[in-house]
Write a protein that holds these residues in place. Structure first.
Motif, PDB file in Angstrom:
ATOM      1  N   ALA A 186       0.839  -1.207   0.000  1.00  0.00           N
ATOM      2  CA  ALA A 186       0.000   0.000   0.000  1.00  0.00           C
ATOM      3  C   ALA A 186       0.871   1.252   0.000  1.00  0.00           C
ATOM      4  CB  ALA A 186      -0.934  -0.006   1.202  1.00  0.00           C
ATOM      5  N   TRP A 187       1.889   1.287   0.845  1.00  0.00           N
ATOM      6  CA  TRP A 187       2.758   2.463   0.919  1.00  0.00           C
ATOM      7  C   TRP A 187       3.539   2.673  -0.379  1.00  0.00           C
ATOM      8  CZ3 TRP A 187       2.416   6.511   3.697  1.00  0.00           C
ATOM      9  CH2 TRP A 187       1.959   6.469   5.000  1.00  0.00           C
ATOM     10  N   SER A 188       3.771   1.621  -1.136  1.00  0.00           N
ATOM     11  CA  SER A 188       4.589   1.750  -2.349  1.00  0.00           C
ATOM     12  C   SER A 188       3.836   2.360  -3.527  1.00  0.00           C
ATOM     13  CB  SER A 188       5.159   0.387  -2.749  1.00  0.00           C
ATOM     14  OG  SER A 188       4.137  -0.460  -3.221  1.00  0.00           O
ATOM     15  N   ALA A 189       2.521   2.445  -3.442  1.00  0.00           N
ATOM     16  CA  ALA A 189       1.738   3.005  -4.553  1.00  0.00           C
ATOM     17  C   ALA A 189       1.895   4.526  -4.600  1.00  0.00           C
ATOM     18  CB  ALA A 189       0.265   2.636  -4.410  1.00  0.00           C
ATOM     19  N   PRO A 190       2.101   5.085  -5.783  1.00  0.00           N
ATOM     20  CA  PRO A 190       2.207   6.543  -5.910  1.00  0.00           C
ATOM     21  C   PRO A 190       0.921   7.235  -5.455  1.00  0.00           C
ATOM     22  CG  PRO A 190       2.817   5.451  -7.961  1.00  0.00           C
ATOM     23  CD  PRO A 190       2.241   4.410  -7.056  1.00  0.00           C
ATOM     24  N   GLY A 191       1.062   8.323  -4.726  1.00  0.00           N
ATOM     25  CA  GLY A 191      -0.092   9.101  -4.302  1.00  0.00           C
ATOM     26  C   GLY A 191      -0.584   8.794  -2.905  1.00  0.00           C
ATOM     27  N   VAL A 192      -0.033   7.766  -2.260  1.00  0.00           N
ATOM     28  CA  VAL A 192      -0.474   7.386  -0.915  1.00  0.00           C
ATOM     29  C   VAL A 192       0.105   8.356   0.110  1.00  0.00           C
ATOM     30  CG1 VAL A 192      -0.342   5.611   0.880  1.00  0.00           C
ATOM     31  CG2 VAL A 192      -0.764   4.962  -1.496  1.00  0.00           C
ATOM     32  N   LYS A 193      -0.796   8.917   0.936  1.00  0.00           N
ATOM     33  CA  LYS A 193      -0.375   9.840   1.997  1.00  0.00           C
ATOM     34  C   LYS A 193      -0.412   9.183   3.362  1.00  0.00           C
ATOM     35  CE  LYS A 193      -3.533  12.832   0.992  1.00  0.00           C
ATOM     36  NZ  LYS A 193      -4.403  14.008   0.987  1.00  0.00           N
ATOM     37  N   HIS A 194      -1.326   8.222   3.550  1.00  0.00           N
ATOM     38  CA  HIS A 194      -1.526   7.602   4.861  1.00  0.00           C
ATOM     39  C   HIS A 194      -2.099   6.205   4.652  1.00  0.00           C
ATOM     40  CE1 HIS A 194      -2.465   7.343   9.133  1.00  0.00           C
ATOM     41  NE2 HIS A 194      -3.645   6.881   8.783  1.00  0.00           N
ATOM     42  N   VAL A 195      -1.684   5.256   5.478  1.00  0.00           N
ATOM     43  CA  VAL A 195      -2.236   3.898   5.425  1.00  0.00           C
ATOM     44  C   VAL A 195      -2.756   3.526   6.801  1.00  0.00           C
ATOM     45  CG1 VAL A 195      -1.746   1.454   5.051  1.00  0.00           C
ATOM     46  CG2 VAL A 195      -0.669   3.171   3.580  1.00  0.00           C
ATOM     47  N   GLU A 196      -4.021   3.170   6.862  1.00  0.00           N
ATOM     48  CA  GLU A 196      -4.670   2.688   8.084  1.00  0.00           C
ATOM     49  C   GLU A 196      -4.836   1.190   7.928  1.00  0.00           C
ATOM     50  OE1 GLU A 196      -6.040   3.503  11.775  1.00  0.00           O
ATOM     51  OE2 GLU A 196      -5.528   5.094  10.379  1.00  0.00           O
ATOM     52  N   ASP A 197      -4.146   0.410   8.740  1.00  0.00           N
ATOM     53  CA  ASP A 197      -4.120  -1.036   8.616  1.00  0.00           C
ATOM     54  C   ASP A 197      -5.071  -1.677   9.630  1.00  0.00           C
ATOM     55  OD1 ASP A 197      -3.532  -3.718   8.490  1.00  0.00           O
ATOM     56  OD2 ASP A 197      -1.360  -3.442   8.505  1.00  0.00           O
ATOM     57  N   HIS A 198      -6.187  -2.216   9.129  1.00  0.00           N
ATOM     58  CA  HIS A 198      -7.164  -2.901   9.970  1.00  0.00           C
ATOM     59  C   HIS A 198      -7.211  -4.393   9.638  1.00  0.00           C
ATOM     60  CE1 HIS A 198      -8.811   0.797  11.639  1.00  0.00           C
ATOM     61  NE2 HIS A 198      -8.801   1.282  10.415  1.00  0.00           N
ATOM     62  N   ILE A 199      -6.093  -4.933   9.212  1.00  0.00           N
ATOM     63  CA  ILE A 199      -6.021  -6.341   8.827  1.00  0.00           C
ATOM     64  C   ILE A 199      -5.815  -7.199  10.073  1.00  0.00           C
ATOM     65  CG2 ILE A 199      -4.768  -8.069   7.501  1.00  0.00           C
ATOM     66  CD1 ILE A 199      -3.939  -5.810   5.585  1.00  0.00           C
ATOM     67  N   ALA A 200      -6.648  -8.207  10.229  1.00  0.00           N
ATOM     68  CA  ALA A 200      -6.534  -9.122  11.369  1.00  0.00           C
ATOM     69  C   ALA A 200      -5.695 -10.338  10.964  1.00  0.00           C
ATOM     70  CB  ALA A 200      -7.919  -9.587  11.798  1.00  0.00           C
ATOM     71  N   VAL A 201      -4.933 -10.850  11.916  1.00  0.00           N
ATOM     72  CA  VAL A 201      -4.132 -12.045  11.690  1.00  0.00           C
ATOM     73  C   VAL A 201      -4.815 -13.209  12.384  1.00  0.00           C
ATOM     74  CG1 VAL A 201      -1.890 -13.128  12.054  1.00  0.00           C
ATOM     75  CG2 VAL A 201      -2.014 -10.680  11.580  1.00  0.00           C
ATOM     76  N   ASN A 202      -5.112 -14.265  11.624  1.00  0.00           N
ATOM     77  CA  ASN A 202      -5.777 -15.458  12.180  1.00  0.00           C
ATOM     78  C   ASN A 202      -4.772 -16.385  12.769  1.00  0.00           C
ATOM     79  OD1 ASN A 202      -8.238 -14.525  11.420  1.00  0.00           O
ATOM     80  ND2 ASN A 202      -8.391 -15.823   9.620  1.00  0.00           N
TER      81      ASN A 202
END
Length: 77
Positions: A61-77
Motif C-alpha cells: 500500500a505504501w509503495s503506490a504513488p499518491g499514498v499519503k496515509h495507510v490505516e491497517d485494519h487487517i486481522a491475523v488469524n
C-alpha cells in the motif's frame, strides 16, 4: 485527486495499483484484503494467515504513488 511529487493520482488509480501489487506478491492472498482509498488515505481491511502477510500488504500500500496515509485494519488469524 491527490498530488504526489508533481504527479496527480486518482483514488481509483491508487486502489488499482495496490490491488495489482497484492496479486503480484506471492506472500499475499489478495482476495482476503479489501482496499479503500479517499484522496490518498488508504484503509486496508480483511484477514491474513501471518504477520508477514500483514506487513507485506502494508508495504504494498505504501509503495503506490499518491499514498499519503495507510490505516491497517487487517486481522491475523
Amino acid at each position: 485527486m491527490c498530488r504526489n511529487q508533481g504527479v496527480i493520482t486518482s483514488s481509483s488509480d491508487i486502489q488499482r495499483r495496490i490491488e495489482e501489487a497484492f496479486k503480484r506478491d506471492a506472500e499475499l492472498d489478495a482476495k482476503s484484503i479489501s482496499v479503500k482509498v479517499i484522496e490518498g488515505d488508504v484503509t486496508l481491511e480483511g484477514r491474513v494467515r501471518t504477520w508477514l502477510e500483514r506487513e507485506a500488504a502494508e508495504r504494498a500500500a505504501w509503495s503506490a504513488p499518491g499514498v499519503k496515509h495507510v490505516e491497517d485494519h487487517i486481522a491475523v488469524n
